[in-house]
Design an enzyme around this catalytic site. Structure first.
Site, PDB file in Angstrom:
ATOM      1  N   HIS A 225     -28.654 -18.221  21.910  1.00 21.18           N
ATOM      2  CA  HIS A 225     -27.488 -17.282  22.396  1.00 21.18           C
ATOM      3  C   HIS A 225     -26.413 -17.634  21.364  1.00 21.18           C
ATOM      4  CE1 HIS A 225     -26.372 -21.005  24.409  1.00 21.18           C
ATOM      5  NE2 HIS A 225     -25.035 -20.787  24.087  1.00 21.18           N
TER       6      HIS A 225
HETATM    7  C1  UD1 Z   1     -20.218 -19.111  25.574  1.00 21.32           C
HETATM    8  C2  UD1 Z   1     -19.496 -20.521  24.580  1.00 21.32           C
HETATM    9  C3  UD1 Z   1     -20.698 -21.446  24.400  1.00 21.32           C
HETATM   10  C4  UD1 Z   1     -21.827 -21.386  25.481  1.00 21.32           C
HETATM   11  C5  UD1 Z   1     -22.188 -20.184  26.253  1.00 21.32           C
HETATM   12  C6  UD1 Z   1     -22.915 -20.422  27.348  1.00 21.32           C
HETATM   13  C7  UD1 Z   1     -17.549 -20.211  23.403  1.00 21.32           C
HETATM   14  C8  UD1 Z   1     -17.016 -20.191  22.052  1.00 21.32           C
HETATM   15  N1  UD1 Z   1     -19.164 -20.225  23.507  1.00 21.32           N
HETATM   16  O1  UD1 Z   1     -20.861 -18.531  24.191  1.00 21.32           O
HETATM   17  O2  UD1 Z   1     -20.367 -22.490  23.605  1.00 21.32           O
HETATM   18  O3  UD1 Z   1     -22.783 -22.074  25.118  1.00 21.32           O
HETATM   19  O4  UD1 Z   1     -20.804 -19.572  26.563  1.00 21.32           O
HETATM   20  O5  UD1 Z   1     -23.563 -19.081  27.726  1.00 21.32           O
HETATM   21  O6  UD1 Z   1     -16.714 -20.301  24.265  1.00 21.32           O
HETATM   22  N2  UD1 Z   1     -21.218 -11.381  27.856  1.00 21.32           N
HETATM   23  C9  UD1 Z   1     -21.627 -10.478  28.922  1.00 21.32           C
HETATM   24  N3  UD1 Z   1     -21.530 -10.678  29.875  1.00 21.32           N
HETATM   25  C10 UD1 Z   1     -21.029 -11.942  30.577  1.00 21.32           C
HETATM   26  C11 UD1 Z   1     -20.614 -12.914  29.342  1.00 21.32           C
HETATM   27  C12 UD1 Z   1     -20.851 -12.548  28.116  1.00 21.32           C
HETATM   28  O7  UD1 Z   1     -22.015  -9.370  28.513  1.00 21.32           O
HETATM   29  O8  UD1 Z   1     -21.034 -12.205  31.523  1.00 21.32           O
HETATM   30  C13 UD1 Z   1     -21.335 -10.861  26.408  1.00 21.32           C
HETATM   31  C14 UD1 Z   1     -19.936 -10.640  25.867  1.00 21.32           C
HETATM   32  O9  UD1 Z   1     -19.490  -9.085  26.116  1.00 21.32           O
HETATM   33  C15 UD1 Z   1     -19.889 -11.001  24.257  1.00 21.32           C
HETATM   34  C16 UD1 Z   1     -21.179 -12.015  24.401  1.00 21.32           C
HETATM   35  O10 UD1 Z   1     -21.901 -11.911  25.685  1.00 21.32           O
HETATM   36  O11 UD1 Z   1     -20.192  -9.844  23.529  1.00 21.32           O
HETATM   37  C17 UD1 Z   1     -20.821 -13.399  24.152  1.00 21.32           C
HETATM   38  O12 UD1 Z   1     -20.070 -13.947  25.284  1.00 21.32           O
HETATM   39  P1  UD1 Z   1     -18.942 -15.243  25.010  1.00 21.32           P
HETATM   40  O13 UD1 Z   1     -18.489 -15.741  26.218  1.00 21.32           O
HETATM   41  O14 UD1 Z   1     -17.853 -14.743  23.837  1.00 21.32           O
HETATM   42  O15 UD1 Z   1     -19.606 -16.358  24.386  1.00 21.32           O
HETATM   43  P2  UD1 Z   1     -21.245 -16.914  24.732  1.00 21.32           P
HETATM   44  O16 UD1 Z   1     -21.949 -16.635  23.616  1.00 21.32           O
HETATM   45  O17 UD1 Z   1     -21.659 -16.644  26.062  1.00 21.32           O
END
Ligand code: UD1
Length: 378
Positions: A225
């Site tokens: 991820h």
């Molecule tokens: C975040 C953390 C990472 C951790 C990970 C665990 C940061 C910089 N990164 O990364 O360290 O390992 O969480 O999962 O804080 N999204 C959804 N639904 C959700 C959550 C996210 O669709 O419930 C999508 C968002 O729209 C976005 C992508 O996933 O496009 C990334 O989400 P984001 O929270 O920015 O970072 P993670 O990759 O989850």
């Protein structure tokens, strides 16, 4: 940047205006927002609540049922007192909106300390909002370093450590990393709260029905991820190609970011894509896998503690201790290196150091005691 200190003198006066008159049970405000923080919160919140009044703030960084609610339900976590509903977005906007919203909660709740966990945008926003109001910050999982500033997590953890008052390190390596950056006050080697979570939940996890029909040790488990891996189509394709060429099937619970990047390409021979899994199901899947392939930080350590070989789909790791003895191997995202690492693991059984336990499974109690003592002295 100087290491944070509990405020004194003029600072203390300012803090008193923010935190208000002290009650017999000081208020500690804990900020969470992303999936790994919910797991760490399970032992931590329980321990904190025995000693202080905890106000729980959920930033909303993770908002899908499978990424958030299911963890609160399964792990019996206290419901957040405040849900900020920030959601996704570019890093600056997400972190900025969190900062503004957390500041408002701090002014309203006037806690004596803010507790943040790990290295996500929610961690940094919580720490920064508190530091600006001169509320002391306790950082759980302090001192970890990948030494790769291209990772947003490395930026988050460095900045958080430098504004923290209590630096609660999971390992000696983390403590040494802080010393190298000139941080030596308020530093404690407490062990790892994820080891606490395994101690608390593994017996329950092993009683759950299996998520897939695959027998123990007949599959690999893979997750990816990280922004730097899945937002690059070439790296994502290279990892998937490797998974499809392994000798046994691979189960891949898909993070929403990865699912979106893959779009219609969620098909590959030998690869079973499944939705993101709750914590207990994930523990069971990990404990019965032939090997774990992952770019997650937490899963490398979980695999180590569960005595399952790990292939880390990154060029660096914060959990450097796991690399000794071949139980964890760094491959990046290169197809050939991944396949070779899995072959090596199949041929030569790795060694796990019995002394490497990431604490004794009671890190959370130690953290709660340190927090309570710091507030008592203050
Ligand atoms: C975040 C953390 C990472 C951790 C990970 C665990 C940061 C910089 N990164 O990364 O360290 O390992 O969480 O999962 O804080 N999204 C959804 N639904 C959700 C959550 C996210 O669709 O419930 C999508 C968002 O729209 C976005 C992508 O996933 O496009 C990334 O989400 P984001 O929270 O920015 O970072 P993670 O990759 O989850």
């Amino acid at each position: 940047m100087a290491a944070g200190r509990l405020a004194h003198g003029r600072e203390a006066d300012k803090l008193a205006r923010v935190t208000g008159p002290r009650s017999s049970r000081p208020t500690v405000l804990t900020v969470v927002g992303a999936r790994p923080q919910f797991v760490k919160l399970a032992p931590l919140s329980r321990a904190l609540r025995r000693r202080v009044r905890e106000v729980l703030v959920h930033t909303g960084q993770h908002y899908d049922h499978a990424m958030s609610d299911v963890f609160f339900a399964e792990l019996g976590l206290p419901l957040p007192d405040r849900h900020l509903g920030i959601g996704s977005g570019p890093h600056g906007r997400m972190t900025g909106r969190m900062l503004e919203a957390i500041e408002a909660v701090l002014v309203d709740q006037r806690p004596s300390m803010v507790v943040v966990l790990g290295d996500t945008n929610s961690t940094l926003a919580g720490a920064l909002a508190a530091a600006k109001l001169e509320v002391p910050v306790a950082h759980v999982e302090a001192g970890l370093r990948s030494f790769d500033l291209r990772m947003p997590e490395e930026v988050n953890r460095r900045l958080t450590d430098h504004v923290s008052t209590l630096l609660l390190c999971p390992t000696r390596t983390a403590q040494r990393n802080l010393a190298r950056e000139g941080i030596d006050r308020g530093v404690h080697d407490v062990g790892d709260v994820m080891a606490d979570a395994i101690r608390m939940y593994l017996p329950r996890a092993l009683r759950l029905p299996r998520v897939t029909g695959l027998a123990p040790r007949s599959y690999y488990l893979a997750t990816t991820h990280r922004q730097e891996n899945v937002d690059d189509p070439k790296r994502l394709a290279a990892m998937l190609e490797a998974l499809g060429r392994l000798r046994h099937p691979t189960i891949v619970p898909l993070h929403p970011r990865t699912a979106r990047r893959l779009g219609a390409r969620k098909r590959a021979a030998g690869v079973h894509f499944i939705p993101p899994q709750p914590y207990l199901e994930m523990l069971r899947l990990q404990s019965e896998a032939r090997a774990v392939l992952t770019d997650s930080g937490g899963m490398q350590k979980e695999a180590y503690l569960l005595r399952v070989p790990c292939v880390t789909l990154r060029e660096s790791t914060e959990w450097v201790e796991t690399l000794r003895g071949g139980a964890n191997r760094l491959t990046g995202t290169d197809t050939r290196r991944i396949i070779k690492a899995v072959d090596d693991i199949e041929r030569k059984r790795p060694r796990w150091d019995p002394r490497l336990t990431y604490g004794d499974g009671h890190a959370a109690e130690r953290i709660a005691a340190i927090v309570a003592e710091a507030l008592r002295r203050h």
